[in-house]
Design a protein around this motif. Structure first.
Motif, PDB file in Angstrom:
ATOM      1  N   PHE A  96       0.832  -1.199   0.000  1.00  0.00           N
ATOM      2  CA  PHE A  96       0.000   0.000   0.000  1.00  0.00           C
ATOM      3  C   PHE A  96       0.869   1.252   0.000  1.00  0.00           C
ATOM      4  O   PHE A  96       0.616   2.201  -0.754  1.00  0.00           O
ATOM      5  CB  PHE A  96      -0.923  -0.014   1.221  1.00  0.00           C
ATOM      6  CG  PHE A  96      -1.843   1.172   1.316  1.00  0.00           C
ATOM      7  CD1 PHE A  96      -2.953   1.273   0.482  1.00  0.00           C
ATOM      8  CD2 PHE A  96      -1.596   2.196   2.219  1.00  0.00           C
ATOM      9  CE1 PHE A  96      -3.812   2.365   0.569  1.00  0.00           C
ATOM     10  CE2 PHE A  96      -2.448   3.293   2.306  1.00  0.00           C
ATOM     11  CZ  PHE A  96      -3.553   3.373   1.478  1.00  0.00           C
ATOM     12  N   GLN A  97       1.904   1.256   0.834  1.00  0.00           N
ATOM     13  CA  GLN A  97       2.786   2.420   0.894  1.00  0.00           C
ATOM     14  C   GLN A  97       3.517   2.627  -0.433  1.00  0.00           C
ATOM     15  O   GLN A  97       3.718   3.768  -0.871  1.00  0.00           O
ATOM     16  CB  GLN A  97       3.794   2.264   2.038  1.00  0.00           C
ATOM     17  CG  GLN A  97       3.175   2.288   3.431  1.00  0.00           C
ATOM     18  CD  GLN A  97       2.476   3.602   3.751  1.00  0.00           C
ATOM     19  OE1 GLN A  97       2.871   4.658   3.269  1.00  0.00           O
ATOM     20  NE2 GLN A  97       1.424   3.544   4.562  1.00  0.00           N
ATOM     21  N   GLU A  98       3.900   1.551  -1.086  1.00  0.00           N
ATOM     22  CA  GLU A  98       4.548   1.659  -2.395  1.00  0.00           C
ATOM     23  C   GLU A  98       3.601   2.273  -3.425  1.00  0.00           C
ATOM     24  O   GLU A  98       4.015   3.077  -4.264  1.00  0.00           O
ATOM     25  CB  GLU A  98       5.020   0.286  -2.870  1.00  0.00           C
ATOM     26  CG  GLU A  98       6.189  -0.287  -2.092  1.00  0.00           C
ATOM     27  CD  GLU A  98       6.500  -1.734  -2.457  1.00  0.00           C
ATOM     28  OE1 GLU A  98       7.526  -2.252  -1.989  1.00  0.00           O
ATOM     29  OE2 GLU A  98       5.703  -2.346  -3.213  1.00  0.00           O
ATOM     30  N   ARG A  99       2.346   1.888  -3.352  1.00  0.00           N
ATOM     31  CA  ARG A  99       1.372   2.400  -4.328  1.00  0.00           C
ATOM     32  C   ARG A  99       1.063   3.876  -4.092  1.00  0.00           C
ATOM     33  O   ARG A  99       1.052   4.666  -5.031  1.00  0.00           O
ATOM     34  CB  ARG A  99       0.085   1.575  -4.269  1.00  0.00           C
ATOM     35  CG  ARG A  99       0.245   0.175  -4.814  1.00  0.00           C
ATOM     36  CD  ARG A  99      -1.085  -0.536  -4.908  1.00  0.00           C
ATOM     37  NE  ARG A  99      -0.917  -1.924  -5.316  1.00  0.00           N
ATOM     38  CZ  ARG A  99      -1.921  -2.769  -5.522  1.00  0.00           C
ATOM     39  NH1 ARG A  99      -3.166  -2.359  -5.342  1.00  0.00           N
ATOM     40  NH2 ARG A  99      -1.695  -4.015  -5.891  1.00  0.00           N
ATOM     41  N   ILE A 100       0.811   4.243  -2.851  1.00  0.00           N
ATOM     42  CA  ILE A 100       0.447   5.639  -2.625  1.00  0.00           C
ATOM     43  C   ILE A 100       1.644   6.558  -2.821  1.00  0.00           C
ATOM     44  O   ILE A 100       1.469   7.758  -3.054  1.00  0.00           O
ATOM     45  CB  ILE A 100      -0.194   5.857  -1.240  1.00  0.00           C
ATOM     46  CG1 ILE A 100       0.799   5.599  -0.106  1.00  0.00           C
ATOM     47  CG2 ILE A 100      -1.456   5.013  -1.092  1.00  0.00           C
ATOM     48  CD1 ILE A 100       0.254   5.982   1.270  1.00  0.00           C
ATOM     49  N   ALA A 101       2.863   6.010  -2.743  1.00  0.00           N
ATOM     50  CA  ALA A 101       4.050   6.825  -2.998  1.00  0.00           C
ATOM     51  C   ALA A 101       4.064   7.358  -4.425  1.00  0.00           C
ATOM     52  O   ALA A 101       4.731   8.357  -4.712  1.00  0.00           O
ATOM     53  CB  ALA A 101       5.318   6.024  -2.723  1.00  0.00           C
ATOM     54  N   PRO A 156       1.256  11.733  -4.827  1.00  0.00           N
ATOM     55  CA  PRO A 156       1.333  12.714  -3.727  1.00  0.00           C
ATOM     56  C   PRO A 156      -0.040  13.175  -3.248  1.00  0.00           C
ATOM     57  O   PRO A 156      -0.228  13.420  -2.047  1.00  0.00           O
ATOM     58  CB  PRO A 156       2.117  13.866  -4.358  1.00  0.00           C
ATOM     59  CG  PRO A 156       2.923  13.240  -5.451  1.00  0.00           C
ATOM     60  CD  PRO A 156       2.067  12.137  -5.990  1.00  0.00           C
ATOM     61  N   GLN A 157      -1.000  13.274  -4.161  1.00  0.00           N
ATOM     62  CA  GLN A 157      -2.320  13.756  -3.755  1.00  0.00           C
ATOM     63  C   GLN A 157      -3.064  12.727  -2.913  1.00  0.00           C
ATOM     64  O   GLN A 157      -3.796  13.086  -1.990  1.00  0.00           O
ATOM     65  CB  GLN A 157      -3.130  14.170  -4.988  1.00  0.00           C
ATOM     66  CG  GLN A 157      -2.585  15.429  -5.640  1.00  0.00           C
ATOM     67  CD  GLN A 157      -3.288  15.793  -6.923  1.00  0.00           C
ATOM     68  OE1 GLN A 157      -2.672  15.852  -7.979  1.00  0.00           O
ATOM     69  NE2 GLN A 157      -4.582  16.059  -6.858  1.00  0.00           N
ATOM     70  N   THR A 158      -2.882  11.446  -3.210  1.00  0.00           N
ATOM     71  CA  THR A 158      -3.479  10.418  -2.366  1.00  0.00           C
ATOM     72  C   THR A 158      -2.885  10.476  -0.967  1.00  0.00           C
ATOM     73  O   THR A 158      -3.611  10.384   0.034  1.00  0.00           O
ATOM     74  CB  THR A 158      -3.261   9.025  -2.970  1.00  0.00           C
ATOM     75  OG1 THR A 158      -3.926   8.944  -4.226  1.00  0.00           O
ATOM     76  CG2 THR A 158      -3.790   7.938  -2.045  1.00  0.00           C
ATOM     77  N   MET A 159      -1.570  10.643  -0.887  1.00  0.00           N
ATOM     78  CA  MET A 159      -0.948  10.742   0.437  1.00  0.00           C
ATOM     79  C   MET A 159      -1.507  11.929   1.210  1.00  0.00           C
ATOM     80  O   MET A 159      -1.791  11.819   2.414  1.00  0.00           O
ATOM     81  CB  MET A 159       0.567  10.838   0.296  1.00  0.00           C
ATOM     82  CG  MET A 159       1.214   9.533  -0.149  1.00  0.00           C
ATOM     83  SD  MET A 159       3.023   9.526  -0.036  1.00  0.00           S
ATOM     84  CE  MET A 159       3.449  10.593  -1.419  1.00  0.00           C
TER      85      MET A 159
END
Length: 622
Positions: free
Chosen positions: A55-60, A63-66
């Motif tokens: 999940f962290q790899e994908r949201i990386a 930037p807007q999702t983070m």
């Protein structure tokens, strides 16, 4: 935060799958059983760590999702919307799926983990299908476009708690020129390949895009909403006067420089493609007019419904539902003593001032007050119908005037996981003469409580559920739950006014008509006018909303089918559970099962409910 609520359902699934193995464990002794459990728990923990890393790899990549998740990483950047970025995202998902299959054996983890593995793979399958047809989508649609999405994001989601956050805001204003250049390039590229938005999209899209660079600091007049937002946030900073002045000067320069130039790039591209759209035959028709349009629409139906239902099947379901709801409406017409046809009843409700709000600021405020009151009565009654409720706050807001032209009639925005932003039920109040009082109650239950807020906000708060499930979702499940919530309001004792109950049926009818018109437009080659006429003859929607709805379906094929297909499945499963469990059926427990795994495809939901029934019902364990 809460624990996942489906552990007893999962246990039932294990019993159903492997009774012999469990019996063997019982004879093997407590020590062996404990060792087996410890090994499974260890694998579950290892798998959970994999899911979180994935999940962290994908949201990386976003930037807007983070930012939407409250993570201030890459806080000064905006997303990459290019084809290359989409390919990178899919490649990452494929690599993660391969890793999961190589490193984890479903037989060595618990039932909840197996469910997550199944959903992880399903999500990649959907990503493949979406990516296959990515270039067929209309960037500019009747119910939204990327130029208005960016200001909403900056205003609602970019928090400024420090000087560095303010500098990141300015950085994003500057980065907008790149984003808008990407949008303009893709608009031209898709048009060259024959994928051109319908002609009716361009005028409101151009108007809304121009609104975003109107007002101060671009020209004399009231402050532009983004400029007003930045000033307010900087003004609240604990910083010296010189620092605040510097930040405001940088923000003004970014808005009048990169931000404005970016939007001008898009306006130029829109003007070019608008000329192409105006000259096209069938310029306002369904996606059958596109290259490989039939295959594209079939893919959209699969993505929207999470089923294999064909366009013809969905069309027939819609016709049957329309007929059923019309008959129920007739019962209420008899109850209130209305003498006339169903179409005459529709006309009566659309024209009698009793059923409208004044087209004034006071009328708009009354709409908002009524919506809040409907939600408040749900909140009071909810503990009798739900075993647990979301902690996030829920607010009702009017859509901002600068995006009313392309905003939907009503919609829900999820809260921030850290509580810094509430769940928001937005309503479009651009023309109160087109708003019908009898429909407000049902729409409030759908978009607010017990609808989207009870499902989406609740899922985000579940402990033990992998992040990709807490923050992901499927339209058929989410919209099916929203429509189910409208009906549930009646069981909860609401819709006391028969006209409001007629309004409830009218909003259900609205979603049944969607099945007919969406498939009519895209599979049966109905014209825009045919679809509008069918809506006019068979629903209570106002003339403005009918046009907005049909134009929405044309530009977002398949999505409108998700509501009724999802709701029908939830009702089917509830009726199955009631028949099988009898006195052991309790509505709180059923809702805990339906909501307890987060948003899932409809076949997965069916498996969950069937396992709960097989286990004999009861409350899922915390």
């Amino acid at each position: 935060m809460r624990r996942l609520l489906v552990s007893t359902v999962a246990a039932a699934a294990v019993l159903a799958v492997a009774p012999a193995a469990l019996a063997q464990d019982a004879h093997a002794g407590h020590a062996d059983h404990a060792a087996h459990q410890a090994a499974a728990q260890s694998e579950d923990a290892r798998l959970a760590a994999f899911f979180e890393q994935a999940f962290q790899e994908r949201i990386a990549l976003s930037p807007q999702t983070m930012t939407s998740l409250g993570i201030k990483r890459d806080y000064g950047r905006l997303d990459d919307g290019t084809d290359a970025a989409a390919e990178r995202s899919l490649a990452l998902a494929e690599a993660q799926l391969a890793r999961m299959k190589a490193d984890f054996d479903p037989a060595r983890v618990g039932a909840d983990s197996r469910m997550s593995m199944r959903l992880f793979e399903y999500g990649v399958e959907q990503a493949r299908l979406q990516n296959r047809w990515r270039d067929w989508g209309f960037q500019f649609a009747a119910n939204g476009n990327p130029t208005t999405g960016l200001p909403v994001f900056m205003i609602n989601q970019h928090r400024i708690d420090s000087v560095e956050d303010a500098e990141a805001y300015v950085s994003r204003l500057r980065d907008s020129e790149r984003v808008m250049q990407e949008i303009a390039a893709e608009l031209r590229q898709r048009a060259a390949a024959g994928v051109v938005s319908p002609n009716f999209v361009f005028a409101p899209s151009i108007e809304n895009t121009r609104n975003i660079i109107a007002g101060a600091p671009f020209e004399a007049g009231a402050d532009n909403p983004v400029w007003a937002d930045f000033q307010r946030k900087v003004g609240a900073l604990q910083a010296d006067e010189a620092t605040r002045a510097r930040l405001l000067a940088e923000g003004r320069a970014a808005l009048t420089g990169e931000w404005k130039r970016g939007y001008e790039h898009v306006l130029a591209a829109l003007a070019e493609v608008q000329q192409r759209a105006a000259a096209m035959p069938d310029r306002d028709a369904g996606v059958w007019r596109l290259p490989d349009g039939e295959a594209y629409y079939n893919a959209r139906l699969r993505l929207s419904t999470t089923t294999d239902l064909t366009a013809d099947q969905i069309h027939e379901i819609g016709l049957a539902e329309v007929a059923r709801i019309h008959a129920e409406m007739q019962t209420i017409m008899d109850q209130v003593g209305f003498q006339g046809s169903l179409q005459e009843m529709f006309a009566h409700l659309k024209t009698d001032p009793r059923f409208q709000y004044p087209n004034t600021p006071e009328g708009k405020e009354q709409y908002l007050a009524d919506s809040r009151a409907f939600i408040a009565q749900v909140m009071e009654a909810a503990p009798r119908w739900f075993s647990d409720l979301p902690e996030a706050a829920l607010e009702v807001r009017a859509v901002e005037p600068w995006r009313e032209a392309t905003a939907s009639i009503a919609f829900y925005n999820a809260p921030a996981p850290d509580g810094s932003r509430p769940g928001i039920y937005y309503v479009n109040l651009s023309d109160m003469t087109q708003v019908l009082k009898p429909q407000i109650e049902g729409i409030s239950y759908h978009e607010g409580a017990p609808g989207h807020h009870f499902q989406i906000a609740y899922a985000q708060e579940m402990e033990g559920l992998p992040s990709f499930r807490r923050f992901g979702g499927y339209g058929a499940y989410a919209e099916g739950w929203g429509l189910y919530a409208e009906r549930l309001g009646k069981e909860m004792g609401f819709y006391e006014d028969p006209y409001s109950d007629f309004g409830r049926l009218s909003t259900e009818l609205w979603r049944a008509v969607r099945l007919v018109t969406d498939t009519g437009l895209h599979a049966k080659r109905w014209s825009r006018e045919q679809a509008i006429d069918y809506f006019r003859q068979n629903s209570l929607l106002s003339e403005r909303d009918i046009v907005k709805e049909v134009e929405r379906y044309i530009t977002n094929p398949g999505q409108a089918t998700s509501y009724k297909i999802g709701e029908l499945k939830i009702m089917e499963l509830r009726q199955r559970a009631q028949a099988a469990l009898g006195d052991r059926f309790h509505i709180r427990d059923f809702h805990a099962v339906v909501l307890g795994s987060g948003s899932v495809p409809l076949d997965v939901l069916e498996d969950q409910v069937d396992a709960w029934i097989a286990a004999g019902g009861g409350a899922p364990a915390a």
